[in-house]
Design a protein around this motif. Structure first.
Motif, PDB file in Angstrom:
ATOM      1  N   PHE A  19       0.999  -0.859  -0.180  1.00  0.00           N
ATOM      2  CA  PHE A  19       0.286   0.094   0.317  1.00  0.00           C
ATOM      3  C   PHE A  19       0.485   1.276   0.020  1.00  0.00           C
ATOM      4  N   LEU A  20       2.379   1.230   1.147  1.00  0.00           N
ATOM      5  CA  LEU A  20       2.966   2.300   0.763  1.00  0.00           C
ATOM      6  C   LEU A  20       3.744   2.557  -0.527  1.00  0.00           C
ATOM      7  N   ALA A  21       3.717   1.488  -1.262  1.00  0.00           N
ATOM      8  CA  ALA A  21       4.704   1.465  -1.869  1.00  0.00           C
ATOM      9  C   ALA A  21       3.740   2.149  -3.277  1.00  0.00           C
ATOM     10  N   ALA A  22       2.715   1.768  -3.693  1.00  0.00           N
ATOM     11  CA  ALA A  22       1.608   2.163  -4.347  1.00  0.00           C
ATOM     12  C   ALA A  22       1.246   3.519  -3.949  1.00  0.00           C
ATOM     13  N   CYS A  23       0.802   4.132  -2.581  1.00  0.00           N
ATOM     14  CA  CYS A  23       0.712   5.719  -2.230  1.00  0.00           C
ATOM     15  C   CYS A  23       1.979   6.404  -3.488  1.00  0.00           C
ATOM     16  N   LYS A  24       2.679   5.955  -2.748  1.00  0.00           N
ATOM     17  CA  LYS A  24       4.879   6.678  -3.185  1.00  0.00           C
ATOM     18  C   LYS A  24       4.288   7.039  -4.552  1.00  0.00           C
ATOM     19  N   ALA A  25       4.608   5.822  -5.198  1.00  0.00           N
ATOM     20  CA  ALA A  25       4.167   5.407  -6.872  1.00  0.00           C
ATOM     21  C   ALA A  25       2.999   6.768  -7.601  1.00  0.00           C
ATOM     22  N   ALA A  26       1.968   7.026  -6.495  1.00  0.00           N
ATOM     23  CA  ALA A  26       0.571   7.677  -7.551  1.00  0.00           C
ATOM     24  C   ALA A  26       0.675   9.077  -6.475  1.00  0.00           C
ATOM     25  N   ASP A  27       2.139   9.578  -5.509  1.00  0.00           N
ATOM     26  CA  ASP A  27       2.574  10.859  -5.058  1.00  0.00           C
ATOM     27  C   ASP A  27       1.680  11.056  -4.198  1.00  0.00           C
ATOM     28  N   ARG A  28       0.948  10.360  -4.123  1.00  0.00           N
ATOM     29  CA  ARG A  28      -0.251  10.965  -2.413  1.00  0.00           C
ATOM     30  C   ARG A  28       0.216  10.262  -1.479  1.00  0.00           C
ATOM     31  N   SER A  29      -0.261  10.753  -0.045  1.00  0.00           N
ATOM     32  CA  SER A  29       0.401   9.566   1.206  1.00  0.00           C
ATOM     33  C   SER A  29      -0.728   9.114   1.407  1.00  0.00           C
ATOM     34  N   ALA A  30      -0.511   8.189   2.150  1.00  0.00           N
ATOM     35  CA  ALA A  30      -1.232   6.826   2.913  1.00  0.00           C
ATOM     36  C   ALA A  30      -2.113   7.370   3.185  1.00  0.00           C
ATOM     37  N   ALA A  31      -1.931   8.449   4.481  1.00  0.00           N
ATOM     38  CA  ALA A  31      -3.422   9.359   4.990  1.00  0.00           C
ATOM     39  C   ALA A  31      -4.223   9.854   3.466  1.00  0.00           C
ATOM     40  N   GLN A  32      -4.209  10.181   2.842  1.00  0.00           N
ATOM     41  CA  GLN A  32      -4.494  11.148   1.144  1.00  0.00           C
ATOM     42  C   GLN A  32      -5.868  10.084   1.653  1.00  0.00           C
ATOM     43  N   GLU A  33      -5.601   8.873   1.219  1.00  0.00           N
ATOM     44  CA  GLU A  33      -5.802   7.310  -0.251  1.00  0.00           C
ATOM     45  C   GLU A  33      -6.240   7.106   1.218  1.00  0.00           C
ATOM     46  N   LEU A  34      -6.082   6.972   2.770  1.00  0.00           N
ATOM     47  CA  LEU A  34      -7.282   5.958   3.167  1.00  0.00           C
ATOM     48  C   LEU A  34      -8.463   6.912   3.695  1.00  0.00           C
ATOM     49  N   ARG A  35      -8.081   8.361   3.674  1.00  0.00           N
ATOM     50  CA  ARG A  35      -9.408   9.490   3.497  1.00  0.00           C
ATOM     51  C   ARG A  35     -10.284   9.305   2.422  1.00  0.00           C
ATOM     52  N   ALA A  36      -9.524   9.435   1.565  1.00  0.00           N
ATOM     53  CA  ALA A  36     -10.173   8.938  -0.065  1.00  0.00           C
ATOM     54  C   ALA A  36     -10.956   7.783  -0.149  1.00  0.00           C
ATOM     55  N   PHE A  37     -10.239   7.342   0.793  1.00  0.00           N
ATOM     56  CA  PHE A  37     -11.427   5.184   0.138  1.00  0.00           C
ATOM     57  C   PHE A  37     -12.558   5.675   1.770  1.00  0.00           C
ATOM     58  N   MET A  38     -12.103   5.926   2.697  1.00  0.00           N
ATOM     59  CA  MET A  38     -13.488   6.316   3.922  1.00  0.00           C
ATOM     60  C   MET A  38     -14.311   7.190   3.217  1.00  0.00           C
TER      61      MET A  38
END
Length: 64
Positions: A19-38
């Motif tokens: 997950f962290l690698a995918a976030c880094k590849a998308a230039d997004r933080s894990a927190a940003q992606e988790l908030r978007a998912f939620m």
């Protein structure tokens, strides 16, 4: 954000790393992606897209 809160949970180390690698590849933080998912998840539930009865149960290993 007013009234921020913190969530702490356990997950498999390999899932976290991927997950962290995918976030880094998308230039997004894990927190940003988790908030978007939620936000998306909550919105879809409010619209009846994913009724509670159809939600998949969490599968846990022995002793979990």
């Amino acid at each position: 954000m007013p009234d921020d809160a913190t969530m702490t949970f356990r997950l498999p180390a390999d899932l976290r790393a991927a997950f962290l690698a995918a976030c880094k590849a998308a230039d997004r933080s894990a927190a940003q992606e988790l908030r978007a998912f939620m936000r998306s998840y909550v919105q879809s539930r409010a619209q009846g897209v994913l009724p509670l009865a159809e939600a998949s149960p969490v599968k846990r290993g022995p002793g979990k």
